[in-house]
Design a protein around this motif. Structure first.
Motif, PDB file in Angstrom:
ATOM      1  N   ASP A 467       0.830  -1.206   0.000  1.00 28.93           N
ATOM      2  CA  ASP A 467       0.000   0.000   0.000  1.00 28.93           C
ATOM      3  C   ASP A 467       0.864   1.256   0.000  1.00 28.93           C
ATOM      4  N   PRO A 468       0.764   2.111  -1.004  1.00 27.51           N
ATOM      5  CA  PRO A 468       1.589   3.317  -1.049  1.00 27.51           C
ATOM      6  C   PRO A 468       1.280   4.302   0.071  1.00 27.51           C
ATOM      7  N   GLN A 469       0.014   4.339   0.513  1.00 27.15           N
ATOM      8  CA  GLN A 469      -0.348   5.285   1.564  1.00 27.15           C
ATOM      9  C   GLN A 469       0.362   4.951   2.873  1.00 27.15           C
ATOM     10  N   ARG A 470       0.454   3.677   3.196  1.00 27.10           N
ATOM     11  CA  ARG A 470       1.135   3.273   4.419  1.00 27.10           C
ATOM     12  C   ARG A 470       2.610   3.657   4.375  1.00 27.10           C
ATOM     13  N   CYS A 471       3.223   3.486   3.222  1.00 29.84           N
ATOM     14  CA  CYS A 471       4.642   3.814   3.064  1.00 29.84           C
ATOM     15  C   CYS A 471       4.885   5.308   3.224  1.00 29.84           C
ATOM     16  N   VAL A 472       4.110   6.121   2.523  1.00 31.16           N
ATOM     17  CA  VAL A 472       4.353   7.566   2.578  1.00 31.16           C
ATOM     18  C   VAL A 472       4.021   8.122   3.953  1.00 31.16           C
ATOM     19  N   GLN A 473       3.019   7.566   4.630  1.00 33.21           N
ATOM     20  CA  GLN A 473       2.701   8.015   5.986  1.00 33.21           C
ATOM     21  C   GLN A 473       3.838   7.716   6.955  1.00 33.21           C
ATOM     22  N   ALA A 474       4.480   6.560   6.789  1.00 30.55           N
ATOM     23  CA  ALA A 474       5.605   6.217   7.658  1.00 30.55           C
ATOM     24  C   ALA A 474       6.757   7.202   7.471  1.00 30.55           C
ATOM     25  N   HIS A 475       7.041   7.565   6.232  1.00 31.23           N
ATOM     26  CA  HIS A 475       8.088   8.562   5.971  1.00 31.23           C
ATOM     27  C   HIS A 475       7.704   9.920   6.561  1.00 31.23           C
ATOM     28  N   ALA A 476       6.448  10.321   6.359  1.00 32.45           N
ATOM     29  CA  ALA A 476       6.005  11.624   6.862  1.00 32.45           C
ATOM     30  C   ALA A 476       6.083  11.690   8.386  1.00 32.45           C
ATOM     31  N   GLU A 477       5.660  10.615   9.049  1.00 33.91           N
ATOM     32  CA  GLU A 477       5.704  10.594  10.515  1.00 33.91           C
ATOM     33  C   GLU A 477       7.136  10.692  11.028  1.00 33.91           C
ATOM     34  N   LEU A 478       8.067  10.007  10.371  1.00 37.16           N
ATOM     35  CA  LEU A 478       9.466  10.085  10.793  1.00 37.16           C
ATOM     36  C   LEU A 478      10.026  11.486  10.578  1.00 37.16           C
ATOM     37  N   LEU A 479       9.737  12.079   9.429  1.00 38.41           N
ATOM     38  CA  LEU A 479      10.242  13.427   9.149  1.00 38.41           C
ATOM     39  C   LEU A 479       9.696  14.437  10.149  1.00 38.41           C
ATOM     40  N   ARG A 480       8.410  14.312  10.502  1.00 38.81           N
ATOM     41  CA  ARG A 480       7.843  15.222  11.500  1.00 38.81           C
ATOM     42  C   ARG A 480       8.479  14.994  12.865  1.00 38.81           C
ATOM     43  N   ALA A 481       8.713  13.721  13.213  1.00 38.22           N
ATOM     44  CA  ALA A 481       9.265  13.414  14.531  1.00 38.22           C
ATOM     45  C   ALA A 481      10.661  13.993  14.700  1.00 38.22           C
ATOM     46  N   VAL A 482      11.528  13.817  13.698  1.00 38.37           N
ATOM     47  CA  VAL A 482      12.889  14.339  13.846  1.00 38.37           C
ATOM     48  C   VAL A 482      12.890  15.859  13.804  1.00 38.37           C
ATOM     49  N   THR A 483      11.949  16.444  13.049  1.00 38.99           N
ATOM     50  CA  THR A 483      11.851  17.906  13.018  1.00 38.99           C
ATOM     51  C   THR A 483      11.404  18.447  14.369  1.00 38.99           C
ATOM     52  N   GLU A 484      10.425  17.780  14.980  1.00 35.07           N
ATOM     53  CA  GLU A 484       9.950  18.234  16.297  1.00 35.07           C
ATOM     54  C   GLU A 484      11.036  18.093  17.354  1.00 35.07           C
ATOM     55  N   ARG A 485      11.797  16.999  17.299  1.00 30.46           N
ATOM     56  CA  ARG A 485      12.901  16.827  18.252  1.00 30.46           C
ATOM     57  C   ARG A 485      13.942  17.914  18.070  1.00 30.46           C
ATOM     58  N   SER A 486      14.231  18.241  16.808  1.00 29.78           N
ATOM     59  CA  SER A 486      15.213  19.285  16.533  1.00 29.78           C
ATOM     60  C   SER A 486      14.718  20.645  17.000  1.00 29.78           C
ATOM     61  N   SER A 487      13.421  20.940  16.771  1.00 27.32           N
ATOM     62  CA  SER A 487      12.857  22.222  17.201  1.00 27.32           C
ATOM     63  C   SER A 487      12.876  22.342  18.718  1.00 27.32           C
ATOM     64  N   SER A 488      12.563  21.237  19.419  1.00 27.62           N
ATOM     65  CA  SER A 488      12.585  21.257  20.883  1.00 27.62           C
ATOM     66  C   SER A 488      13.991  21.514  21.400  1.00 27.62           C
ATOM     67  N   ARG A 489      14.976  20.854  20.740  1.00 27.91           N
ATOM     68  CA  ARG A 489      16.357  21.040  21.164  1.00 27.91           C
ATOM     69  C   ARG A 489      16.804  22.477  20.943  1.00 27.91           C
ATOM     70  N   LEU A 490      16.473  23.019  19.762  1.00 24.92           N
ATOM     71  CA  LEU A 490      16.879  24.393  19.464  1.00 24.92           C
ATOM     72  C   LEU A 490      16.116  25.388  20.319  1.00 24.92           C
ATOM     73  N   GLY A 491      14.824  25.065  20.573  1.00 29.78           N
ATOM     74  CA  GLY A 491      14.056  25.965  21.434  1.00 29.78           C
ATOM     75  C   GLY A 491      14.610  26.023  22.835  1.00 29.78           C
ATOM     76  N   GLY A 492      15.030  24.862  23.360  1.00 28.66           N
ATOM     77  CA  GLY A 492      15.628  24.827  24.687  1.00 28.66           C
ATOM     78  C   GLY A 492      16.928  25.580  24.741  1.00 28.66           C
ATOM     79  N   ALA A 493      17.738  25.428  23.677  1.00 30.02           N
ATOM     80  CA  ALA A 493      19.015  26.139  23.638  1.00 30.02           C
ATOM     81  C   ALA A 493      18.793  27.639  23.542  1.00 30.02           C
ATOM     82  N   ALA A 494      17.780  28.036  22.767  1.00 28.60           N
ATOM     83  CA  ALA A 494      17.500  29.466  22.623  1.00 28.60           C
ATOM     84  C   ALA A 494      17.019  30.058  23.942  1.00 28.60           C
ATOM     85  N   ALA A 495      16.159  29.306  24.664  1.00 26.54           N
ATOM     86  CA  ALA A 495      15.679  29.800  25.958  1.00 26.54           C
ATOM     87  C   ALA A 495      16.831  29.939  26.947  1.00 26.54           C
TER      88      ALA A 495
END
Length: 502
Positions: A467-495
């Motif tokens: 199923d292509p939808q399952r594949c693309v959703q897995a990629h999207a979820e990973l990309l969002r997760a690493v982006t959120e982790r990076s934003s949290s890290r940078l936000g903490g450093a900025a604070a």
């Protein structure tokens, strides 16, 4: 009266045949010597105009009278755009804030964008991620600076932003686009450096075992500290990567199998497809893959020519880009020396694989290595039984109960033993799995009626499994997760420093 061949042309042909013979029967030599000799061999082999595999897909494989008119044949090859836009408004946005939910801006960095499995995956993600709230641009980041190919032009025509790494301003263009995350697919090393400079996470995607050949694991362990996550397309590649880089957090190495792009593989009428290729009652084997040492077409053709002696109804179509000119010459020469040469058809890259898969009776792939073969997966999606060597993704695709075909041993013996040196030594030699491969092909042909009856069921099962939808959703979820982790890290450093990230 036919003109006599030019004496110079005859001499070049003889020289070329002698060189091909020497390449097949060369004595073992150290790798350093092979590396030095290879450019001279390629230069000598190039004195002849290319012996091309057939590029004319409008011509039938066989000369049977075809009920398909020229208009019908053209309809088969060109009736559907490969990737019709379902919602062009979701593609390649250049401004933020155009999605219903906040978009992650992802730069897909590829080593090339012409034809090939990895390139098709990048194109698939570029077309599908926007619907999952991930805004995309694609960077063609070839270390050699080669020009963008077929897929790059297609993506650009569809409105997706494509950046050419050969342009002097490409790094500044990436900075202006301001990605939140970079997803690498065989990208040049400088792309990771750029992501680190921009302080955005980098997700590395390993598409095959070749990504691990000759890896300096000490350097890779250091490089791992600069990578947010690693995507592997099969469990075999994941286990091999973690074996070489045990300090990498296993939770950061994620397996996401590839999927079939259903927009490209719309149903094709089987009778019309077979008529277009000039087929009647023949049994057609199809193998889709570049003419290269990895795909092992030489050994496949050699095995099939033995099978053909007992099966005059059997035909083999090998279709793919002739990446390695000298290797392609060897495959053509092997075919042409056989009394059964008319049963082997060698063609260039197929513009619409769904047509030949609709016409085929079975699929075969004898690669030394794969990550997760798109070609075999697409064959299953078309309802074909598959015979393939034990490579990455093979066990997951076929299983071990024989319901989908036969998994035979790797040509090198064990998949874990494959290396460039091992493949080079075996590419024209007799290989470990040839008897098993021959038996598997003969068994599939003996059960032709059973596989024909199971075609619809196998296709329905594969549509659900890949199923292509399952594949693309897995990629999207990973990309969002690493982006959120990076934003949290940078936000903490900025604070902590009293600064705000722009």
């Amino acid at each position: 009266m036919a003109s006599k061949p030019h004496r110079g042309g005859l001499m070049r042909t003889r020289v070329q045949r002698s060189l091909l013979f020497l390449q097949r029967h060369r004595p073992p030599m150290p790798r350093a010597v092979r590396v030095c000799v290879a450019p001279y061999f390629r230069r000598l082999i190039g004195v002849q105009p290319p012996v091309v595999v057939d590029v004319d897909w409008s011509a039938p494989l066989l000369g049977h009278p075809s009920p398909a008119s020229g208009r019908e044949a053209d309809h088969v090859w060109h009736s559907y755009p490969l990737h019709p836009p379902t919602d062009p408004g979701n593609w390649g946005r250049s401004e933020r804030g155009t999605h219903r939910r906040p978009a992650v801006r992802c730069l897909l960095a590829a080593g090339s964008l012409d034809v090939g499995g990895m390139e098709e995956v990048v194109a698939f993600l570029a077309r599908r991620l926007p619907a999952e709230g991930v805004e995309v641009a694609v960077l063609h980041a070839s270390p050699s600076g080669s020009q963008a190919g077929r897929l790059a032009r297609a993506l650009s025509a569809e409105g997706i932003l494509v950046l050419d790494a050969s342009c002097a301003e490409v790094r500044e263009g990436v900075r202006r686009w301001q990605p939140d995350v970079v997803s690498g697919h065989g990208a040049a090393p400088w792309v990771l450096d750029l992501a680190n400079d921009l302080d955005v996470p980098y997700v590395d995607t390993l598409h095959g075992m070749h990504d691990l050949f000759r890896t300096d694991w000490a350097a890779e362990r250091q490089r791992g500290h600069r990578i947010a996550a690693v995507v592997t397309v099969s469990e075999l590649i994941k286990s091999q990567y973690l074996r070489g880089n045990p300090v990498m957090d296993s939770a950061s190495v994620v397996t996401i199998p590839n999927a079939v792009d259903d927009r490209q593989h719309r149903p094709v009428d089987r009778e019309l497809a077979r008529a277009t290729l000039g087929l009647d009652r023949e049994f057609l084997w199809v193998s889709l893959g570049r003419f290269s040492m990895q795909k092992n077409a030489y050994a496949l053709v050699r095995v099939f020519l033995e099978v053909a002696k007992a099966h005059p109804e059997a035909h083999l179509l090998v279709a793919g880009r002739p990446d390695d000119r000298a290797y392609a010459e060897q495959v053509v020469s092997l075919r042409d020396r056989s009394a059964h040469r008319r049963q082997v058809h060698l063609r260039d890259h197929c513009p619409r694989p769904a047509v030949v898969l609709a016409a085929a009776d079975a699929f075969v792939l004898d690669s030394f290595f794969e990550g997760w073969s798109l070609a075999s997966m697409e064959a299953l999606y078309a309802g074909l039984p598959v015979v393939m060597s034990d490579v990455g993704g093979g066990r997951e695709q076929l299983g071990e109960d024989g319901r989908r075909g036969h998994l035979v041993a790797n040509p090198a013996g064990r998949a874990e033993d494959v290396s460039w040196e091992r493949m080079s030594d075996l590419r024209y030699a007799r290989q470990h799995n040839e008897a098993e491969l021959s038996c598997a092909m003969a068994q599939v042909m003996a059960e032709r009626d059973r596989w024909a009856e199971a075609r619809g069921q196998l296709r329905a099962e594969s549509i659900a499994r890949f199923d292509p939808q399952r594949c693309v959703q897995a990629h999207a979820e990973l990309l969002r997760a690493v982006t959120e982790r990076s934003s949290s890290r940078l936000g903490g450093a900025a604070a902590h420093t009293g600064m705000r990230r722009s």
